[in-house]
Design a protein around this motif. Structure first.
Motif, PDB file in Angstrom:
ATOM      1  N   ALA A   1      29.526 -23.076 -32.809  1.00  0.00           N
ATOM      2  CA  ALA A   1      28.517 -22.750 -31.792  1.00  0.00           C
ATOM      3  C   ALA A   1      27.102 -23.018 -32.307  1.00  0.00           C
ATOM      4  O   ALA A   1      26.183 -22.251 -32.053  1.00  0.00           O
ATOM      5  N   GLY A   2      26.924 -24.075 -33.070  1.00  0.00           N
ATOM      6  CA  GLY A   2      25.614 -24.450 -33.568  1.00  0.00           C
ATOM      7  C   GLY A   2      25.172 -23.741 -34.839  1.00  0.00           C
ATOM      8  O   GLY A   2      24.097 -23.976 -35.341  1.00  0.00           O
ATOM      9  N   VAL A   3      26.006 -22.849 -35.345  1.00  0.00           N
ATOM     10  CA  VAL A   3      25.697 -22.101 -36.557  1.00  0.00           C
ATOM     11  C   VAL A   3      26.590 -22.637 -37.667  1.00  0.00           C
ATOM     12  O   VAL A   3      27.762 -22.939 -37.434  1.00  0.00           O
ATOM     13  N   GLY A   4      26.072 -22.738 -38.868  1.00  0.00           N
ATOM     14  CA  GLY A   4      26.846 -23.257 -39.987  1.00  0.00           C
ATOM     15  C   GLY A   4      28.105 -22.454 -40.250  1.00  0.00           C
ATOM     16  O   GLY A   4      28.108 -21.223 -40.165  1.00  0.00           O
ATOM     17  N   SER A   5      29.183 -23.140 -40.569  1.00  0.00           N
ATOM     18  CA  SER A   5      30.458 -22.460 -40.797  1.00  0.00           C
ATOM     19  C   SER A   5      30.401 -21.536 -42.007  1.00  0.00           C
ATOM     20  O   SER A   5      31.074 -20.502 -42.041  1.00  0.00           O
ATOM     21  N   VAL A   6      29.585 -21.866 -43.019  1.00  0.00           N
ATOM     22  CA  VAL A   6      29.449 -20.995 -44.185  1.00  0.00           C
ATOM     23  C   VAL A   6      28.853 -19.651 -43.768  1.00  0.00           C
ATOM     24  O   VAL A   6      29.290 -18.600 -44.221  1.00  0.00           O
ATOM     25  N   PHE A   7      27.881 -19.660 -42.865  1.00  0.00           N
ATOM     26  CA  PHE A   7      27.285 -18.423 -42.364  1.00  0.00           C
ATOM     27  C   PHE A   7      28.310 -17.602 -41.592  1.00  0.00           C
ATOM     28  O   PHE A   7      28.413 -16.391 -41.775  1.00  0.00           O
ATOM     29  N   VAL A   8      29.087 -18.259 -40.750  1.00  0.00           N
ATOM     30  CA  VAL A   8      30.091 -17.562 -39.958  1.00  0.00           C
ATOM     31  C   VAL A   8      31.128 -16.898 -40.861  1.00  0.00           C
ATOM     32  O   VAL A   8      31.507 -15.741 -40.658  1.00  0.00           O
ATOM     33  N   ILE A   9      31.571 -17.612 -41.880  1.00  0.00           N
ATOM     34  CA  ILE A   9      32.554 -17.054 -42.815  1.00  0.00           C
ATOM     35  C   ILE A   9      31.953 -15.880 -43.589  1.00  0.00           C
ATOM     36  O   ILE A   9      32.602 -14.843 -43.768  1.00  0.00           O
ATOM     37  N   ALA A  10      30.695 -16.014 -44.022  1.00  0.00           N
ATOM     38  CA  ALA A  10      30.049 -14.942 -44.787  1.00  0.00           C
ATOM     39  C   ALA A  10      29.873 -13.680 -43.939  1.00  0.00           C
ATOM     40  O   ALA A  10      30.151 -12.576 -44.404  1.00  0.00           O
ATOM     41  N   VAL A  11      29.451 -13.845 -42.708  1.00  0.00           N
ATOM     42  CA  VAL A  11      29.274 -12.685 -41.825  1.00  0.00           C
ATOM     43  C   VAL A  11      30.624 -12.065 -41.486  1.00  0.00           C
ATOM     44  O   VAL A  11      30.777 -10.843 -41.454  1.00  0.00           O
ATOM     45  N   GLY A  12      31.619 -12.901 -41.268  1.00  0.00           N
ATOM     46  CA  GLY A  12      32.957 -12.384 -40.980  1.00  0.00           C
ATOM     47  C   GLY A  12      33.542 -11.627 -42.155  1.00  0.00           C
ATOM     48  O   GLY A  12      34.170 -10.577 -41.980  1.00  0.00           O
ATOM     49  N   ALA A  13      33.321 -12.120 -43.366  1.00  0.00           N
ATOM     50  CA  ALA A  13      33.835 -11.441 -44.555  1.00  0.00           C
ATOM     51  C   ALA A  13      33.093 -10.135 -44.798  1.00  0.00           C
ATOM     52  O   ALA A  13      33.677  -9.145 -45.230  1.00  0.00           O
ATOM     53  N   ALA A  14      31.798 -10.115 -44.507  1.00  0.00           N
ATOM     54  CA  ALA A  14      30.998  -8.908 -44.743  1.00  0.00           C
ATOM     55  C   ALA A  14      31.314  -7.817 -43.718  1.00  0.00           C
ATOM     56  O   ALA A  14      31.135  -6.626 -43.998  1.00  0.00           O
ATOM     57  N   SER A  15      31.786  -8.195 -42.544  1.00  0.00           N
ATOM     58  CA  SER A  15      32.048  -7.197 -41.517  1.00  0.00           C
ATOM     59  C   SER A  15      33.433  -6.566 -41.634  1.00  0.00           C
ATOM     60  O   SER A  15      33.744  -5.640 -40.893  1.00  0.00           O
ATOM     61  N   CYS A  16      34.251  -7.048 -42.543  1.00  0.00           N
ATOM     62  CA  CYS A  16      35.591  -6.481 -42.723  1.00  0.00           C
ATOM     63  C   CYS A  16      35.564  -5.186 -43.490  1.00  0.00           C
ATOM     64  O   CYS A  16      34.803  -4.879 -44.281  1.00  0.00           O
TER      65      CYS A  16
END
Length: 53
Positions: free
Chosen positions: A38-53
Motif C-alpha cells: 500500500a505504498g509503504v516499504g515492506s520492511v516498515f510493515v514487517i517491523a510494525v507487525g513484529a512490534a505489535s505482537c
C-alpha cells in the motif's frame, strides 16, 4: 542532578531521534527488498507487525 536527570534525558532524546530516523528510512519502499505494501516499504510493515505482537 546531572547524573540523575540531565544525562538520562539527553540519552532519551538521542535514542528517540535514532528511532524516528529509522522509522523514516524504513517507510521508503526502496529500503530493503524494494517491495511495498500500500505504498509503504515492506520492511516498515514487517517491523510494525513484529512490534505489535
Amino acid at each position: 542532578m546531572l547524573v540523575k536527570g540531565v544525562l538520562p534525558g539527553i540519552g532519551g532524546l538521542m535514542v528517540s531521534a535514532v528511532f524516528l530516523k529509522s522509522l523514516r528510512d524504513r517507510w521508503d519502499r526502496v529500503y530493503g527488498s524494494g517491495s511495498s505494501v500500500a505504498g509503504v516499504g515492506s520492511v516498515f510493515v514487517i517491523a510494525v507487525g513484529a512490534a505489535s505482537c
